[in-house]
Design a protein around this motif. Sequence first.
Motif, short mmCIF file in Angstrom:
data_model
loop_
_atom_site.label_atom_id
_atom_site.label_comp_id
_atom_site.label_asym_id
_atom_site.label_seq_id
_atom_site.Cartn_x
_atom_site.Cartn_y
_atom_site.Cartn_z
N LEU A 14 126.53 27.33 -45.28
CA LEU A 14 125.22 26.62 -44.26
C LEU A 14 126.26 26.39 -42.45
O LEU A 14 126.10 26.89 -41.32
CB LEU A 14 124.83 25.68 -43.68
N LEU A 15 127.70 25.39 -42.85
CA LEU A 15 128.35 25.38 -42.26
C LEU A 15 129.26 26.49 -41.29
O LEU A 15 129.65 26.50 -40.13
CB LEU A 15 129.15 24.24 -42.83
N GLY A 16 129.24 27.64 -42.35
CA GLY A 16 129.92 28.71 -41.80
C GLY A 16 129.28 29.08 -40.54
O GLY A 16 129.91 29.76 -39.83
N PHE A 17 128.56 29.98 -40.63
CA PHE A 17 127.37 30.68 -39.72
C PHE A 17 127.16 29.44 -38.75
O PHE A 17 126.91 30.06 -37.65
CB PHE A 17 126.43 30.64 -40.45
N ALA A 18 126.74 28.28 -38.93
CA ALA A 18 126.44 26.83 -37.87
C ALA A 18 128.24 27.71 -36.82
O ALA A 18 127.82 27.20 -35.88
CB ALA A 18 126.72 25.80 -38.09
N ALA A 23 130.17 28.69 -31.75
CA ALA A 23 131.27 29.62 -31.16
C ALA A 23 130.67 30.69 -29.80
O ALA A 23 130.86 31.62 -29.67
CB ALA A 23 132.12 30.44 -31.76
N MET A 24 128.90 31.48 -29.93
CA MET A 24 128.72 32.70 -29.27
C MET A 24 128.26 31.96 -28.17
O MET A 24 127.38 30.97 -28.05
CB MET A 24 127.69 33.03 -29.71
N GLU A 25 128.23 31.97 -26.47
CA GLU A 25 128.44 31.76 -25.15
C GLU A 25 126.32 31.35 -25.11
O GLU A 25 126.08 30.75 -25.19
CB GLU A 25 128.45 32.98 -23.81
N ARG A 26 125.70 32.59 -25.57
CA ARG A 26 124.28 32.52 -25.38
C ARG A 26 123.60 31.19 -26.87
O ARG A 26 123.23 30.36 -26.09
CB ARG A 26 123.53 33.59 -26.07
N VAL A 31 121.35 25.74 -27.26
CA VAL A 31 121.40 24.58 -27.95
C VAL A 31 121.98 23.16 -27.21
O VAL A 31 121.72 22.36 -27.25
CB VAL A 31 122.32 24.68 -29.09
N LEU A 32 123.35 24.08 -26.47
CA LEU A 32 123.71 22.68 -25.81
C LEU A 32 123.60 22.10 -24.33
O LEU A 32 123.82 21.51 -23.66
CB LEU A 32 125.09 22.89 -25.82
N GLY A 33 123.38 23.26 -23.33
CA GLY A 33 122.46 23.58 -22.21
C GLY A 33 123.66 24.20 -20.96
O GLY A 33 124.12 23.80 -19.89
N ARG A 34 125.05 24.08 -22.46
CA ARG A 34 126.63 24.58 -21.54
C ARG A 34 127.05 25.72 -21.95
O ARG A 34 127.79 25.23 -23.25
CB ARG A 34 127.19 23.01 -21.33
N ARG A 35 128.34 25.73 -21.69
CA ARG A 35 129.42 26.41 -22.21
C ARG A 35 130.01 25.70 -22.70
O ARG A 35 130.83 24.75 -22.04
CB ARG A 35 129.43 27.66 -21.65
N LEU A 36 130.96 26.24 -23.68
CA LEU A 36 132.13 25.04 -24.43
C LEU A 36 133.30 25.36 -23.43
O LEU A 36 133.40 27.00 -23.97
CB LEU A 36 132.25 25.09 -25.66
N GLY A 37 134.09 25.13 -23.63
CA GLY A 37 135.20 25.69 -23.88
C GLY A 37 136.50 26.82 -24.38
O GLY A 37 135.63 27.04 -25.99
N ILE A 38 137.19 27.54 -23.93
CA ILE A 38 137.69 28.44 -24.91
C ILE A 38 138.07 27.92 -26.00
O ILE A 38 137.81 28.89 -27.24
CB ILE A 38 138.81 29.78 -23.61
N ARG A 39 138.38 27.09 -26.33
CA ARG A 39 139.84 26.87 -27.13
C ARG A 39 138.60 26.15 -28.47
O ARG A 39 138.67 25.80 -29.09
CB ARG A 39 140.44 25.86 -26.79
N LEU A 40 137.66 25.60 -28.02
CA LEU A 40 136.14 25.09 -28.67
C LEU A 40 135.92 26.16 -29.30
O LEU A 40 135.25 25.86 -30.51
CB LEU A 40 135.45 24.26 -27.88
#
Length: 109
Positions: A14-18, A23-26, A31-40
Motif C-alpha cells: 500500500l505504501l509502495g503504490f501510494a 509521484a504522478m503529476e495528475r 490530491v494536493l492541489g499543486r505539483r511537487l518539485g521534481i526532487r520530491l
Amino acid sequence: MSLQQHTWIFVCCLLGFAGLAVAMERAQEDVLGRRLGIRLARLSRLAGWTWLGLALLWLVAWQGWGLGLVVYSGHTSLAAGVVFCGLIVLGRRRSRCSGTRGKTHDVRH
C-alpha cells in the motif's frame, strides 16, 4: 501463513503504490492541489519502488519463489486497487470543494 505477516506485507504494498501515485503529476494536482518539485516526486517514486521491493523480498524469503510470487501478486493487486479507489475519492472530494466538478483535466502529451 500468519495474518500479521500478511497485514505488514499489504501495508508495504500500500505504501509502495501510494508513493508511486504521489509521484504522478495528475495525482499531485488531484490530491494536493499543486505539483511537487521534481526532487520530491523522484523521492516518492524511489520510496514506492523500495516498499514494493521490500514486500517482494519478504514474501520470497518467507514462502519461496513459487508461492511468494503468487501471494505478492495478490497483495499488489489489492493494494493498487485500494490506492486507485482512494485517488478517485480524494479527487472527487477536492473537485466538489473547489467547485470544479465536471471540468476536464489538462492533458499533456
